[in-house]
Scaffold this motif. Structure first.
Motif, short mmCIF file in Angstrom:
data_model
loop_
_atom_site.label_atom_id
_atom_site.label_comp_id
_atom_site.label_asym_id
_atom_site.label_seq_id
_atom_site.Cartn_x
_atom_site.Cartn_y
_atom_site.Cartn_z
N GLY A 51 0.82 -1.21 0.00
CA GLY A 51 0.00 0.00 0.00
C GLY A 51 0.85 1.26 0.00
O GLY A 51 0.52 2.27 -0.63
N VAL A 71 2.41 1.41 -3.80
CA VAL A 71 1.73 1.09 -5.05
C VAL A 71 1.31 2.35 -5.82
O VAL A 71 1.28 2.35 -7.05
CB VAL A 71 0.53 0.15 -4.79
CG1 VAL A 71 -0.58 0.88 -4.08
CG2 VAL A 71 0.03 -0.45 -6.09
N ILE A 72 1.01 3.42 -5.11
CA ILE A 72 0.49 4.60 -5.83
C ILE A 72 1.59 5.27 -6.65
O ILE A 72 1.35 5.78 -7.73
CB ILE A 72 -0.19 5.55 -4.85
CG1 ILE A 72 -1.43 4.83 -4.31
CG2 ILE A 72 -0.61 6.85 -5.52
CD1 ILE A 72 -2.15 5.55 -3.25
N VAL A 91 -6.00 2.96 -1.80
CA VAL A 91 -5.30 2.43 -2.98
C VAL A 91 -6.30 2.01 -4.04
O VAL A 91 -6.17 2.36 -5.22
CB VAL A 91 -4.41 1.24 -2.57
CG1 VAL A 91 -3.96 0.45 -3.79
CG2 VAL A 91 -3.22 1.72 -1.78
N CYS A 93 -7.67 4.94 -5.85
CA CYS A 93 -6.73 5.49 -6.82
C CYS A 93 -6.67 4.62 -8.07
O CYS A 93 -6.64 5.13 -9.20
CB CYS A 93 -5.33 5.60 -6.23
SG CYS A 93 -5.20 6.94 -5.06
N GLY A 127 1.20 9.76 -4.17
CA GLY A 127 1.88 8.53 -3.79
C GLY A 127 2.83 8.73 -2.62
O GLY A 127 2.85 7.95 -1.67
N VAL A 184 0.98 9.13 0.71
CA VAL A 184 0.56 7.85 1.26
C VAL A 184 1.76 7.13 1.87
O VAL A 184 1.69 6.55 2.95
CB VAL A 184 -0.10 6.99 0.16
CG1 VAL A 184 -0.39 5.59 0.67
CG2 VAL A 184 -1.37 7.65 -0.32
N THR A 206 3.92 -4.51 -7.89
CA THR A 206 4.23 -3.99 -6.57
C THR A 206 4.22 -5.11 -5.53
O THR A 206 5.08 -5.17 -4.65
CB THR A 206 3.23 -2.88 -6.17
OG1 THR A 206 3.03 -2.06 -7.30
CG2 THR A 206 3.74 -2.06 -5.02
#
Lengths: 379, 123, 533, 357
Positions: free
Chosen positions: D48, D51-52, D209, D212, D263, D266, D310
Motif C-alpha cells: 500500500g 503502489v500509488i 489504494v 486510486c 503517492g 501515502v 508492486t
C-alpha cells in the motif's frame, strides 16, 4: 570546416551556451568565495591532473554515436577492484598502480564487451540503458566486494577487511599507493605542484586519441556515429565497432579511476565509481561537447570549468546564504542541472535543425509564408 | 593468422604478464617494526624510511612501517640533541618481517636488523 | 544467348512472393560498355530484378528465384550484395547512401580506405592501420576524373549540391578496381536538368571506358538520349528488348502502360457538374512526396483519380489536405474553406482519409478492431462516449463501439474472430477494410483513399474497389483516389489527374489513350488541360 | 503446451523467476522461524505504501513518454504538500486532505512545465527525465534550507531554520490510512493486555489504494485516456484522427506528476516520517522496477501490471532480509534488491518493444 566562414559572436555563444553559462556562474562565484587566485589555480592544477584522464573515456563512444557513456562506471569499478587487490597484496607505489591496472584492464575488457552487447540491443536509448547498467553493476560489485571477497577470495590484509570480518570495508585507505604516480617527477614551481609524470600520461593519452582517430577503426567509428545504415551497407561491422568503442572507453575509465584515486589517497569502496561517472559526464558537456560531438579541447575546457566551480561554489554558497549545506547542494544541483540542460539543448537543437532543413525543401511560395504556415501548424 | 601476428600477440601477452609480475615482486611492501623502547637516554625520534615522510616515534613507542621490496633501504633517524643518523640496511630475502631498535642505532656502526618470526607478522 | 561480347546475361528470371508473381521469364543481355535503359511503371518488377541480381537476402528468404544469371560467361549466384560488389557490379540507389559529415574522398573510399600498417596491427588487428589520406585523395580524384566532372574531393557531403552527391555515389562505385557493371536507379530523379545532362555525359564517358550501365529512369527522353538498348518491364515480363535506334518516347510510353481497360465508365454513377472540392496552389511538405503547386477541382459525386510515379507528389496531396504534413495554399469544400494543418477540424468538416501507410498511420496494430474502427469517430466527432457526472468526464462507450465494429465487419465482409481481435493479426486486405471502415464511420461527404490496393491480394483488391464504387453510388460519396496503378484508376474513376514533379501534368478521362498517360507520367508532355481543369 | 510457451514468452522469464523466488521464500519462511502472519502484514503495508507511486508511471507509459524517471518532481510536490500543511498546523484528516490539495496544485504546475520540456526532446525522454529529476531534487534541497518554515517540529533544532532531514508525522497524520478500520486477525492478547502478533489488514490504506486504481482505470477509459493510449500506441494514427499528440503527452505527464505526489503522501503516512533533501533522488527506480516486474513494457502498462508488480517487488524486499538472513546469517537483501530492480529495467529497455510497425 570552411576557413572562410566568418566568426559570428552571437552564433558562437549560442553554439556553446552550456560552456558560457558555466563560465558566467564561475566568474560570479569567484569573488563571493573570497579565495585567492593562487589558491584556486594550484587547486585546479592538482584536480586537473587527477581527473582529466577519466573524462577522456567518454570521447570514443560519443564519436561512435552512442552518446555519453554513462556505463563508464563499469570501468571505474574495474579499476577499484584492481586497487583493492593491490592494497590487499601490499604492493606499493607505482608498482601497486601498475598491478591494479594489470588486474583492472582485462576486467574492463570483459565488462565493456558485456556493456557493448547490452547497448547494441538498446539502440536509440543507449544513454539511459548505460546509466541503469551502472546501477546494476553497483549491485554486482557490492556482491563481489561484500560476499565474494573474504569467502571465495581470501582477504589477507586487515586494513582491507570490514570490522565484521568479511568483505571489503566501505572506505579504503590507499596509503601504500598514494601519490604513486604524482610523486614521481614532481616539480615545485612557486606555490604550484606540477606532477609531471601524470601530465605526461595525459599528454600521451591525447596523442593516442589523435592517432586513434586516424586509424581505420577510428575512422569507422566516426562513420557509424553519423549514419549506421550507410556504414552497414558499406560493409563496416557496425555492432562490433560499437562494442570496441565501449571496450576502449571502459579501459580508459579503469585507468582514469586508478589515477584519480592514487591522488585522493582513499576510496569509498562502493561509491567512488559512481561519482566518477557523474563528474565525467558533467565535465565533457560543460566543455562544450554534445551527445554527438566531442573533442580533446572540450575535455580540457570542461575539466577546468567544472573544477573551478567545485572549488568556489561551496564556499561562495556558504558566504552568500550563510549555510555550508547550501553550497554543497548548490554544487550537486549545478552538476545535475548542467547535464540536463546540455541534453535538452542538444535534443532541442537537433529538432530545430531538422525542421529548418525541411523548410528549405518547401514547395513553391516563398520561404517566409512556408515558415509562418508551419508555425501555425505547430501551435 | 600469420606467424608474425601470432608472435606479436604472444609477445604482447608475455610482456603484459611480465609487467604484472614485475610490479608485484618489486612493489610488494614489507613491514619493518621500529621500536624506540626506553633505555637510559632515549628520547622521542623521527624516522624516515626511503622517501616516505618522517614518522614520529615517542619514547617507548613502537611503529610498523612499510618498505617497498626486499633489498637495500635507506633509513634516517633524527633525534633531539644529537646528529642525524643516515644509513642503509638490507632486507634479508628469507625474512617475512624485520625489527629495528632505535636504541641500537649508533653513528658509525653497522645497523642491526632482526628478522621477526612469521607469527609476529600479524602484529 | 550469351555471346562473346556480352558481359551479363539474365536468362529466364522468374520470381514469385508466396504465389504472387512479380517476375516472369525475364531475359536480356548487357554487352560490354553498353548502356541499357530499363523502364517500367512502379511495381513492374524493376526493383525485384535488381534485388535478384545483387543477391539480396530477402530473395533467398522468400524462396529464391528461377532462371540463371551469367556474368562473363560464368553462372553466378550471389548470396549477399557484397558478393555482387566483389564480382564487379556496383549499384547507385535513388536515396543517397553517403555520410554527411565526411568529405567526398572519405565517402568514395568508405570502408576501402588506403592504409598504412604499423606494429599495432599485428597485436590488435588490421583496423589499427592508419589511413593513408594522400592516396585516398588521389584515388578519389581519379574516380571523379573518370566521370569527367569537376568535384572537390575535400568538400563535405553536407555542403554539396544534390548533383555532386550523386556523382560522389557513382565515383564510389567506380573506385572499385574491378567494376564492370553499374546499376543506376533513377539517378536523375533528384537532379535539375543541367545536372542531369552532366550525368548523362558522365555515363557516356564510363561506357566508353568499357563499363556497362543499367540505367533505370522514368525520364524517357533521357533513356532515348543515352541508352544503346532499351528493356521495358510490364507486370513482371520483359515486354520489349530492342535497340534504341528508331524508338520514340511515344512507343516506350505505350509499351510501359499498354494494357486494355477492363472496367468501363458505364459502371459509374453519373456525377453532377457542381464543383465540390476546389484546390488552388496547394503545396505540401511531405518528405519524398513534395507537392509544389497543385490546383484541381472535384465535382460532387465524382470519383477523382490521382496517378503518377512514386515520389512525384501524388501522395502529398491527400496527406496535405488532411493536415498530416505542413501545407499551404487554398482549398474549399462545398464553398467553405478547408482548414489546412489541422487534422481535427478537417475531420469535422465531412472529410475522411484512408492512408497509404496502413501500418504506420492507418491502424493501431496493437489494439482491438473496435478501437481501430471507432477511435477516429470518437476523437473527432465525440461519438461513442458516455457522459459521467453531468458531462464532466466522458467515458468511452464500449457497447456502441462493439456494435459499430460488428456492423462494418458484416458489411465489408472482414474476416476476423470478432471485434476484440487485434488489428495486427489480420491479413493485409482485411486491415485495409478496417481502414475503410474507420473512414466510413465518420460518415464523410468527401473521402480520400490513398493506394487502397497496395500490398493486398487480388480478391481483396476487387472487394475494396467494389466497396468504394458502392459507397459512391449508394451514398453519393465523393471520392478522391490516389493510386500508382493506372489500370485501377481507369477502371473506377471519372477523371484522372497525373502528377509529375509536384505538379499536375494533366487531367484525362479514363478512356484516353494509354500512351497519353505514359507521356504525362514521364514528364514528356504537360497536359493542355492541366492546371486549368 | 504451446499456450504455456506463449504465456512464458509473453510474460518473460525474469518475472517468472522472481515469482518463483518469492513463492520459495514464503514456503521456506516457517521452516527458518520467520512468522508468516507478521510477514503478510509487512507485505501488505509496503504494498500500500508504494503502489500509488507505481501507479503514477502508468499514464506516461501509455502515452509513449517512456518510464517516468522524472517521478521525483511529483514527489517534490508531495513534499511541499505535506510540509506546508504541517506548517499551517493542520493535523489529522484535515491536514492530510489539505496536503493532498496543495500537492495537486504544485503537481499540476511542475507537470505542465516538465511535460512541455519533454515534448521538446522526443526520443531522449528517459535520460533527460532522470537528470531533470535529479536536479530538481537538489534545487529543492537548497529550498528546504531557505524556505521560511518556522514550526519547531519541522525545522532543525539548533539553527531554528531549515527543515530537518526527517520530520516525524506523529502529531499530524501518522498512519491515518493504515489504521483506519484496520482489521486484526489471529492476534493474541499478551500479559499486559495489549494485542500482539497476528495479521493486520490495513483496511483504510487498501481502500485508498483501490480508489486510486479505480480512478486511473476510469481515467484511461475517458475520451482523453483513450486518446492518450492511442498516442502511445501509434502517434501518427492519433494525429490522423485529430488528436493533438503534444497535448496528450503533456496531460499524461501532469497526471503522472500529481499521482506521484499523492503517492509520496501515502508513503509518508505509512512510514511515519517526511524525508526531505536527497531522499527522493532515487525513488523513481524502485517504482519503475516494480511496474516492469509486473509485466509492463516500456510502452504498455495496465492496472494489473501495477498491482502484481508492486506485490512481487515489495514482497521480495520484505521477505528476502528475513528469510535469507536467517539462513545465511548475512544481509544480502540490499544487493539482491539492486541487482533485481536494475536488471529488470535493463531487461525492459533491451527487449524489442511490443509496438508493431
Amino acid at each position: 570546416m570552411n576557413p572562410l566562414k566568418k566568426f559570428e559572436p552571437l552564433k558562437f555563444i549560442s553554439d556553446n551556451i552550456v560552456t558560457v553559462i558555466f563560465l558566467a556562474l564561475t566568474i560570479i562565484a569567484i569573488p563571493f568565495s573570497r579565495l585567492s587566485g593562487i589558491y584556486i589555480l594550484s587547486n585546479l592544477i592538482d584536480r586537473f591532473a587527477r581527473s582529466a584522464f577519466l573524462v577522456f573515456a567518454l570521447i570514443l563512444p560519443i564519436m561512435a554515436g552512442m552518446g555519453i557513456n554513462f556505463a563508464m562506471v563499469l570501468g571505474a569499478t574495474a579499476g577499484q577492484i584492481g586497487l583493492i587487490f593491490a592494497i590487499d597484496y601490499n604492493v606499493m607505489g607505482i608498482q601497486g598502480l601498475l598491478l591494479a591496472t594489470c588486474i583492472g584492464v582485462p576486467l574492463s575488457i570483459f565488462l565493456g564487451w558485456f556493456c557493448g552487447q547490452v547497448l547494441n540491443r538498446a539502440r536509440g536509448r543507449e544513454m539511459v540503458t548505460g546509466f541503469i547498467l551502472g546501477y546494476f553493476m553497483d549491485g554486482v560489485y557490492q556482491f563481489f566486494g561484500l560476499y565474494v571477497m573474504g569467502w571465495l577470495i581470501p582477504i589477507r590484509t586487515r586494513e582491507v577487511m570490514q570490522v565484521t570480518g568479511s568483505g571489503v570495508r566501505n572506505t579504503l585507505a590507499l596509503g601504500p599507493v598514494r601519490g604513486g604516480l604524482d610523486n614521481i617527477l614532481n616539480l615545485q614551481v612557486g606555490p604550484f605542484h606540477l606532477p609531471l609524470l601524470t601530465f605526461g600520461v595525459i599528454a600521451f593519452l591525447c596523442l593516442f586519441i589523435i592517432w586513434f582517430r586516424k586509424t581505420k577503426l577510428g575512422h569507422d567509428m566516426r562513420a557509424i556515429g553519423q549514419d549506421q545504415g550507410v556504414s552497414h551497407s558499406a560493409g563496416i561491422a557496425v555492432d562490433r565497432t560499437r562494442i570496441m568503442a565501449i571496450v576502449i572507453s571502459t579501459i580508459l575509465a579503469c585507468i582514469g579511476q586508478i589515477i584519480y584515486l592514487q591522488n585522493m589517497g582513499n576510496m569509498g569502496t562502493y561509491t567512488s565509481q559512481r561519482q566518477a561517472g557523474y563528474f565525467a559526464a558533467a565535465a565533457i558537456l560543460v566543455g562544450g561537447a554534445t551527445v554527438s560531438k566531442a573533442t580533446i579541447m572540450n575535455v580540457f575546457v570542461g575539466v577546468f570549468l567544472v573544477h573551478s566551480l567545485y572549488i568556489t561554489m561551496p564556499i561562495a554558497g556558504k558566504e552568500i546564504f550563510k549555510s555550508a549545506m547550501v553550497g554543497q547542494y548548490m554544487s550537486d544541483f549545478i552538476n545535475y542541472a548542467i547535464i540536463a540542460l546540455a541534453l535538452v539543448l542538444h535534443a532541442w537543437r537537433n529538432k530545430r535543425n531538422a525542421d529548418l532543413a525541411r523548410a528549405g525543401l518547401r514547395g513553391h511560395a516563398d520561404k517566409d509564408s512556408a515558415l509562418a504556415a508551419q508555425a501555425g501548424a505547430v501551435q | 593468422m600469420s606467424k608474425k601476428t601470432l608472435m606479436a600477440r604472444g609477445l604482447f601477452v608475455a610482456a603484459y604478464l611480465l609487467l604484472a609480475i614485475w610490479a608485484y615482486t618489486t612493489g610488494k611492501g614489507y613491514v619493518v617494526f621500529i621500536n624506540n623502547y626506553a633505555t637510559g637516554e632515549s628520547v622521542e625520534v623521527f624516522v624516515t624510511l626511503d622517501k616516505a615522510s618522517p614518522v614520529r616515534i615517542r619514547r617507548g613507542g613502537f611503529v610498523p612501517l612499510m618498505v617497498k621490496g626486499k633489498g637495500t633501504h635507506q633509513i634516517m633517524v633524527r633525534r633531539e640533541g644529537a646528529a642525524d643518523f643516515e644509513g642503509a640496511f638490507v632486507y634479508p630475502r628469507s625474512a617475512e618481517a624485520l625489527s629495528i631498535a632505535v636504541a641500537m642505532i649508533m653513528p658509525g656502526q653497522e645497523l642491526v636488523v632482526v628478522p621477526v618470526s612469521a607469527a609476529l607478522e600479524e602484529r | 544467348m550469351a555471346n562473346e561480347s556480352s558481359l551479363l546475361s539474365l536468362e529466364g528470371i522468374s520470381k514469385d512472393f508466396y504465389g504472387n508473381v512479380v517476375l516472369e521469364d525475364v531475359t536480356f543481355t548487357v554487352g560490354r560498355g553498353e548502356i541499357i535503359g530499363l523502364v517500367g511503371e512502379n511495381g513492374a518488377g524493376k526493383t525485384t530484378l535488381m534485388r535478384i541480381l545483387f543477391g539480396m537476402p530477402v530473395i533467398a528468404e522468400t524462396g529464391g528465384f528461377k532462371g540463371r544469371i551469367m556474368l562473363d560467361g560464368k553462372q553466378v549466384a550471389f548470396t549477399s550484395p557484397f558478393d555482387a560488389l566483389d564480382a564487379g557490379i556496383g549499384m547507385v540507389h535513388q536515396e543517397f547512401s553517403l555520410i554527411p559529415g565526411f568529405t567526398a574522398t572519405e565517402n568514395i573510399t568508405l570502408n576501402r580506405e588506403s592504409m598504412k600498417r604499423n606494429v599495432a596491427c599485428d597485436i590488435f588487428g588490421e583496423r589499427m592501420s592508419v589511413l593513408d589520406r594522400a592516396r585516398m585523395r588521389t584515388r578519389a580524384a581519379k574516380a571523379i576524373s573518370r566521370l569527367g566532372v569537376k568535384l572537390d574531393p575535400d568538400i563535405l557531403v553536407s555542403e554539396m549540391p544534390v548533383g555532386h552527391k550523386q556523382f560522389t555515389e557513382i565515383a564510389r562505385e567506380i573506385d572499385r578496381s574491378n567494376v564492370k557493371l553499374l546499376v543506376l536507379d533513377e539517378p536523375t530523379a533528384v537532379l535539375t536538368e543541367t545536372e542531369a545532362e552532366v550525368l548523362i555525359q558522365s555515363m557516356r564517358m564510363l561506357a566508353a571506358q568499357g563499363i556497362s550501365i543499367i540505367f533505370i529512369s522514368h525520364r524517357l527522353h533521357e533513356i532515348i538520349n543515352v541508352a544503346d538498348k532499351i528493356v521495358v518491364l510490364r507486370d513482371g515480363k520483359a515486354v520489349k528488348s530492342v535497340p534504341v535506334k528508331g524508338v520514340s518516347v511515344h512507343d516506350i510510353a505505350t509499351w510501359m502502360v499498354g494494357r486494355e481497360v477492363k472496367g468501363s465508365s458505364s459502371m459509374l454513377s453519373a456525377c453532377s457538374e457542381k464543383v465540390f472540392l476546389k484546390v488552388d496552389n496547394l503545396w505540401v511538405d511531405m518528405p519524398g512526396e513534395t507537392v509544389r503547386n497543385v490546383s484541381f477541382d472535384v465535382c460532387e459525386g465524382e470519383i477523382f483519380g490521382i496517378g503518377g510515379l512514386a515520389g512525384q507528389g501524388k501522395l502529398g496531396i491527400p496527406n496535405g489536405l488532411m493536415g498530416l504534413f505542413p501545407a499551404g495554399g487554398n482549398a474549399s469544400l462545398d464553398d467553405s474553406p478547408v482548414p489546412l494543418n489541422d487534422p481535427h477540424k478537417v475531420l469535422n468538416n465531412h472529410m475522411a482519409f484512408v492512408s497509404e501507410d496502413r501500418r504506420g498511420v492507418g491502424l493501431l496494430l496493437d489494439e482491438t478492431l473496435e478501437w481501430n474502427v471507432a477511435f477516429t469517430a470518437m476523437q473527432a466527432k465525440g461519438e461513442h462516449l458516455i457522459p459521467v457526472l453531468g458531462g464532466l468526464f466522458k467515458l468511452r462507450n464500449e457497447r456502441t463501439m462493439k456494435l459499430l465494429a460488428e456492423e462494418y465487419i458484416k458489411t465489408l465482409e472482414i474476416k476476423c474472430t470478432g471485434p476484440k481481435q487485434r488489428a495486427k493479426e489480420l491479413s493485409g486486405g482485411n486491415q485495409q477494410k478496417i481502414c475503410l471502415a474507420k473512414a466510413f464511420a465518420l460518415k464523410p461527404k468527401l473521402l480520400f483513399v490513398s493506394e487502397p490496393t497496395r500490398g493486398i491480394d487480388v480478391g481483396a483488391k476487387a472487394i475494396v474497389l467494389e466497396t468504394l464504387r458502392r459507397y459512391n453510388k449508394e451514398y453519393g460519396m465523393t471520392i478522391v483516389m490516389v493510386s500508382s496503378e493506372l489500370e485501377e484508376l481507369r477502371s473506377i474513376c471519372h477523371r484522372i489527374a497525373i502528377v509529375d514533379e509536384g505538379r499536375i501534368a494533366g487531367i484525362l478521362p479514363p478512356t484516353a489513350e494509354i500512351a497519353e498517360f505514359g507521356l504525362l507520367m514521364s514528364g514528356e508532355k504537360t497536359g493542355k488541360n492541366g492546371d486549368a481543369a | 503446451m504451446n499456450r504455456i510457451k506463449a504465456f512464458i514468452t509473453d510474460f518473460g522469464w525474469p518475472r517468472i523467476i522472481i515469482a518463483i523466488f518469492l513463492l520459495a521464500l514464503f514456503i521456506s519462511a516457517p521452516f527458518v522461524g520467520v512468522k508468516l502472519d507478521a510477514s503478510f502484514t509487512d507485505v501488505f503495508n509496503r504494498f500500500g505504501q508504494n503502489v500509488i507511486m507505481v501507479l503514477a508511471l502508468v499514464p506516461m507509459v501509455q502515452a509513449g513518454c517512456g518510464l517516468n524517471f522524472g517521478l521525483p518532481l511529483g514527489i517534490l510536490s508531495g513534499l511541499l504538500g505535506s510540509t506546508m500543511a504541517m506548517q499551517f498546523g493542520l493535523t489529522g484528516p484535515m491536514g492530510f486532505l489539505v496536503a493532498i490539495l496543495i500537492t495537486i496544485f504544485f503537481g499540476s504546475i511542475f507537470g505542465l512545465g516538465y511535460g512541455k520540456l519533454l515534448n521538446k526532446v522526443k526520443g531522449e525522454e528517459m535520460t533527460i527525465a532522470m537528470y531533470v529529476g535529479f536536479s530538481a531534487v537538489m534545487l529543492f534541497s537548497i529550498l528546504w534550507l531557505l524556505l521560511p518554515y518556522t514550526k519547531p517540529d519541522l525545522v532543525m533544532g539548533y539553527a531554528g531554520e531549515g527543515l530537518r532531514r526527517s520530520i516525524s508525522l506523529e502529531k499530524y497524520w501518522d498512519k491515518i490510512l493504515n489504521n483506519f478500520l484496520a482489521l486484526r486477525i489471529g492476534s493474541v492478547r499478551n500479559l499486559a493486555g495489549n494485542l500482539s502478533g497476528g495479521f493486520i489488514f490495513p483496511t483504510g490504506l487498501m481502500m485508498f489504494v483501490a480508489a486510486c486504481v479505480v480512478f486511473m482505470w476510469f481515467f484511461l477509459r475517458t475520451k482523453t485516456g483513450t486518446a492518450m493510449t492511442a498516442v502511445g500506441s501509434n502517434p501518427d494514427f492519433a494525429r490522423a484522427s485529430g488528436v493533438s499528440v503534444e497535448k496528450m503527452r503533456t496531460t499524461s505527464v501532469v497526471v503522472s506528476t500529481i499521482i506521484g505526489g499523492i503517492g509520496i503522501l501515502v508513503y509518508q503516512q505509512s512510514f511515519g516520517f517526511v524525508q526531505v533533501y536527497d531522499a527522493p533522488l532515487y525513488m523513481a527506480f524502485p517504482a519503475v522496477s516494480a511496474l516492469l516486474i509486473g509485466g509492463a513494457s516500456v510502452t504498455k502498462a495496465s492496472m494489473l501490471n501495477v498491482v502484481i508488480g508492486t506485490l512481487l517487488f515489495q514482497g521480495m524486499l520484505t521477505m528476502t532480509p528475513s528469510v535469507i538472513n536467517s539462513v545465511l546469517k548475512t544481509d544480502m537483501s540490499e544487493v539482491i534488491r539492486i541487482i533485481v530492480s536494475n536488471g529488470m529495467i535493463i531487461y525492459a529497455l533491451t527487449r524489442k518493444t511490443k509496438v508493431t510497425k
